[in-house]
Design a protein around this motif. Sequence first.
Motif, PDB file in Angstrom:
ATOM      1  N   ASP A  90       0.848  -1.196   0.000  1.00  0.00           N
ATOM      2  CA  ASP A  90       0.000   0.000   0.000  1.00  0.00           C
ATOM      3  C   ASP A  90       0.883   1.245   0.000  1.00  0.00           C
ATOM      4  O   ASP A  90       1.086   1.894   1.026  1.00  0.00           O
ATOM      5  N   TYR A  91       1.417   1.522  -1.167  1.00  0.00           N
ATOM      6  CA  TYR A  91       2.226   2.737  -1.335  1.00  0.00           C
ATOM      7  C   TYR A  91       1.381   3.822  -2.004  1.00  0.00           C
ATOM      8  O   TYR A  91       0.531   3.544  -2.869  1.00  0.00           O
ATOM      9  N   ARG A  92       1.642   5.071  -1.608  1.00  0.00           N
ATOM     10  CA  ARG A  92       0.872   6.187  -2.157  1.00  0.00           C
ATOM     11  C   ARG A  92       1.254   6.433  -3.622  1.00  0.00           C
ATOM     12  O   ARG A  92       0.418   6.784  -4.435  1.00  0.00           O
ATOM     13  N   SER A  93       2.556   6.251  -3.966  1.00  0.00           N
ATOM     14  CA  SER A  93       3.034   6.387  -5.361  1.00  0.00           C
ATOM     15  C   SER A  93       4.361   5.674  -5.483  1.00  0.00           C
ATOM     16  O   SER A  93       4.936   5.220  -4.490  1.00  0.00           O
ATOM     17  N   TYR A  94       4.854   5.646  -6.720  1.00  0.00           N
ATOM     18  CA  TYR A  94       6.101   4.929  -7.007  1.00  0.00           C
ATOM     19  C   TYR A  94       7.069   5.847  -7.772  1.00  0.00           C
ATOM     20  O   TYR A  94       6.659   6.744  -8.524  1.00  0.00           O
TER      21      TYR A  94
ATOM     22  N   GLN B 117      11.018   2.358  -6.179  1.00  0.00           N
ATOM     23  CA  GLN B 117      10.802   2.778  -4.806  1.00  0.00           C
ATOM     24  C   GLN B 117       9.333   3.163  -4.624  1.00  0.00           C
ATOM     25  O   GLN B 117       8.696   3.678  -5.547  1.00  0.00           O
ATOM     26  N   GLY B 118       8.853   2.938  -3.410  1.00  0.00           N
ATOM     27  CA  GLY B 118       7.478   3.311  -3.091  1.00  0.00           C
ATOM     28  C   GLY B 118       7.436   4.361  -1.997  1.00  0.00           C
ATOM     29  O   GLY B 118       8.267   4.377  -1.095  1.00  0.00           O
ATOM     30  N   MET B 119       6.420   5.266  -2.066  1.00  0.00           N
ATOM     31  CA  MET B 119       6.275   6.331  -1.077  1.00  0.00           C
ATOM     32  C   MET B 119       5.342   5.830   0.032  1.00  0.00           C
ATOM     33  O   MET B 119       4.202   5.431  -0.227  1.00  0.00           O
ATOM     34  N   THR B 120       5.840   5.891   1.257  1.00  0.00           N
ATOM     35  CA  THR B 120       5.066   5.446   2.404  1.00  0.00           C
ATOM     36  C   THR B 120       4.096   6.528   2.843  1.00  0.00           C
ATOM     37  O   THR B 120       4.072   7.642   2.285  1.00  0.00           O
ATOM     38  N   ALA B 121       3.326   6.219   3.886  1.00  0.00           N
ATOM     39  CA  ALA B 121       2.368   7.205   4.401  1.00  0.00           C
ATOM     40  C   ALA B 121       3.081   8.416   4.976  1.00  0.00           C
ATOM     41  O   ALA B 121       2.541   9.531   5.000  1.00  0.00           O
ATOM     42  N   GLY B 122       4.301   8.229   5.433  1.00  0.00           N
ATOM     43  CA  GLY B 122       5.069   9.353   5.967  1.00  0.00           C
ATOM     44  C   GLY B 122       5.813  10.117   4.892  1.00  0.00           C
ATOM     45  O   GLY B 122       6.712  10.895   5.212  1.00  0.00           O
ATOM     46  N   ARG B 123       5.475   9.838   3.605  1.00  0.00           N
ATOM     47  CA  ARG B 123       6.064  10.535   2.463  1.00  0.00           C
ATOM     48  C   ARG B 123       7.548  10.248   2.321  1.00  0.00           C
ATOM     49  O   ARG B 123       8.304  11.039   1.766  1.00  0.00           O
ATOM     50  N   ASP B 124       7.969   9.116   2.838  1.00  0.00           N
ATOM     51  CA  ASP B 124       9.338   8.661   2.640  1.00  0.00           C
ATOM     52  C   ASP B 124       9.327   7.570   1.582  1.00  0.00           C
ATOM     53  O   ASP B 124       8.329   6.868   1.375  1.00  0.00           O
ATOM     54  N   PHE B 125      10.476   7.413   0.852  1.00  0.00           N
ATOM     55  CA  PHE B 125      10.599   6.396  -0.182  1.00  0.00           C
ATOM     56  C   PHE B 125      11.409   5.221   0.350  1.00  0.00           C
ATOM     57  O   PHE B 125      12.446   5.410   1.021  1.00  0.00           O
ATOM     58  N   GLU B 126      10.937   4.032   0.045  1.00  0.00           N
ATOM     59  CA  GLU B 126      11.676   2.832   0.394  1.00  0.00           C
ATOM     60  C   GLU B 126      11.739   1.934  -0.828  1.00  0.00           C
ATOM     61  O   GLU B 126      10.854   1.958  -1.700  1.00  0.00           O
ATOM     62  N   GLU B 127      12.824   1.153  -0.933  1.00  0.00           N
ATOM     63  CA  GLU B 127      13.051   0.321  -2.110  1.00  0.00           C
ATOM     64  C   GLU B 127      12.043  -0.826  -2.139  1.00  0.00           C
ATOM     65  O   GLU B 127      11.804  -1.506  -1.140  1.00  0.00           O
ATOM     66  N   VAL B 128      11.453  -1.028  -3.327  1.00  0.00           N
ATOM     67  CA  VAL B 128      10.464  -2.075  -3.507  1.00  0.00           C
ATOM     68  C   VAL B 128      11.072  -3.253  -4.260  1.00  0.00           C
ATOM     69  O   VAL B 128      10.920  -4.406  -3.856  1.00  0.00           O
ATOM     70  N   ALA B 129      11.764  -2.964  -5.409  1.00  0.00           N
ATOM     71  CA  ALA B 129      12.339  -4.043  -6.211  1.00  0.00           C
ATOM     72  C   ALA B 129      13.428  -3.467  -7.111  1.00  0.00           C
ATOM     73  O   ALA B 129      13.499  -2.250  -7.376  1.00  0.00           O
ATOM     74  N   THR B 130      14.287  -4.395  -7.576  1.00  0.00           N
ATOM     75  CA  THR B 130      15.356  -4.015  -8.501  1.00  0.00           C
ATOM     76  C   THR B 130      15.264  -4.930  -9.720  1.00  0.00           C
ATOM     77  O   THR B 130      15.092  -6.150  -9.577  1.00  0.00           O
TER      78      THR B 130
ATOM     79  N   VAL C 100      20.386   7.399 -15.922  1.00  0.00           N
ATOM     80  CA  VAL C 100      19.930   7.574 -17.296  1.00  0.00           C
ATOM     81  C   VAL C 100      18.541   8.190 -17.331  1.00  0.00           C
ATOM     82  O   VAL C 100      18.243   9.040 -18.159  1.00  0.00           O
ATOM     83  N   TRP C 101      17.673   7.763 -16.382  1.00  0.00           N
ATOM     84  CA  TRP C 101      16.284   8.231 -16.402  1.00  0.00           C
ATOM     85  C   TRP C 101      15.686   8.054 -15.012  1.00  0.00           C
ATOM     86  O   TRP C 101      16.019   7.106 -14.289  1.00  0.00           O
ATOM     87  N   SER C 102      14.817   8.966 -14.657  1.00  0.00           N
ATOM     88  CA  SER C 102      14.080   8.826 -13.400  1.00  0.00           C
ATOM     89  C   SER C 102      12.708   9.437 -13.570  1.00  0.00           C
ATOM     90  O   SER C 102      12.549  10.401 -14.343  1.00  0.00           O
ATOM     91  N   GLN C 103      11.728   8.890 -12.837  1.00  0.00           N
ATOM     92  CA  GLN C 103      10.352   9.365 -12.983  1.00  0.00           C
ATOM     93  C   GLN C 103       9.570   9.064 -11.698  1.00  0.00           C
ATOM     94  O   GLN C 103       9.699   7.987 -11.125  1.00  0.00           O
ATOM     95  N   ASP C 104       8.768  10.041 -11.254  1.00  0.00           N
ATOM     96  CA  ASP C 104       7.924   9.882 -10.067  1.00  0.00           C
ATOM     97  C   ASP C 104       6.476   9.690 -10.495  1.00  0.00           C
ATOM     98  O   ASP C 104       6.116   9.871 -11.658  1.00  0.00           O
ATOM     99  N   ARG C 105       5.666   9.332  -9.471  1.00  0.00           N
ATOM    100  CA  ARG C 105       4.223   9.205  -9.641  1.00  0.00           C
ATOM    101  C   ARG C 105       3.885   8.286 -10.810  1.00  0.00           C
ATOM    102  O   ARG C 105       3.139   8.631 -11.717  1.00  0.00           O
TER     103      ARG C 105
END
Length: 317
Positions: free
Chosen positions: A248-252, A296-309, A264-269
Motif C-alpha cells: 500500500d504505497y501512495r506512489s512509485y 521505490q514506493g512512497m510510504t504514508a510518511g512521504r518517505d521512499f523505500e526500495e520495492v524491487a530491482t 539515465v532516467w528517473s520518474q515519479d508518480r
Amino acid sequence: MNKRTYSDDLLIRYLLGDLSEEERIRLEEEFFTDDELFEEMVALEEELMYDYAQGRLTGRERELFERRFLVTKADREKLEVVGAISSRLAARARAKRAGRQAGLWRKLVAFFQVQNPALQLGFAVATLVALIGCVWLATETIRLRDQIGEIEAAKEAQARDLGERMEDQQAKAQELTSQLEGERSERERLARDLAREKSRSQEQILPAIISFVLTPGSVRGGGEIKRLAIPPVARALRLQLNIRKKADYRSYRATLLSAEGEEVWSQDRLPHAGQSVYLRLPAAALKEGDYELTLQGMTAGRDFEEVATYYFSVVRK
C-alpha cells in the motif's frame, strides 16, 4: 599628363558632348593646367563649325553639334557668320581652281600650236592612250569594288546564318538542360516518396511503442539478464514492472542506471495497478548495454523505500 595623350577625335567627341562623365571631368581638369591643350580645343571648335557649315559631318555628329552649339540665338548667329565665311572661302577656292585649270588649258593649247605636226600627232596618240588607260582603270576599279561589295555581302550573310545557327543550338541546349533538370528533380522526388512509403510501411509493421515485462532480480549477474531488443522505428518503451507482493504505497518512483552507475532516467508518480507498475521512457535514451532499474514506493510518511530491482540488457536491431 601631356596633351599629346588626347587625340583630335577624343577632343571632338568632348566638344560634341559624346564622352562619359569620367572622361569629361578628367579632360576638363587638364584644361586648367595645359594652355596649349585649351588653345587646341578652341581651334578644333572653329574647325568643327566650318565642317558643319560645309556639310562634312556625319548624321550623328550633326545631331550632337546642333544639340550643343545651336541652343541660343547667339550660337545660331555665330554659325551663320561662319557659314558665310566658309561659303566665301569655298567660292574663292573654286575660282582659283578654275583659273588654274584655264591657264593650264591655254598653256597646253599654246604648246601644241607651236610644235610641229609630227610632235602634235605623237602627243595626240599619247593622250588617247592615256585616256583609254584611265577609262580602263576606272572600269576595273568599279568592277573590283562591286566584287568586294559582293564578297562582303556574302560574308555578312554567312555571319548572320552562323549566328542564327548558334542561337538555335544554344536554345536547344538550354531546353535539353531544363528537361534534364526536370527529370532529375522528378527522380529525386520519387526517391523521397519511396523512402517515405518504406518508412511508413516499417512503422506499420513494427509498433512505435514497444512493451516489455520485467520481473525483479536478486543481484546483478545472479542469473540470465532479460534482453530487450529495440527496433530502429521504436520511439518509446513501455515497461511493466511486476512486484512480488502488493503493498500500500501512495506512489512509485523509478530510477534507471547504466552499467557504469550513471543515472539515465528517473520518474515519479508512476501509474500502477494491482502488483504492476508502469514506466514509459523514450527509446533514444537507451543505448546498447546493461541497465539497473530501481523501483521505490512512497510510504504514508512521504518517505521512499526500495520495492524491487530489475536488471536488463538493451540490444539494438
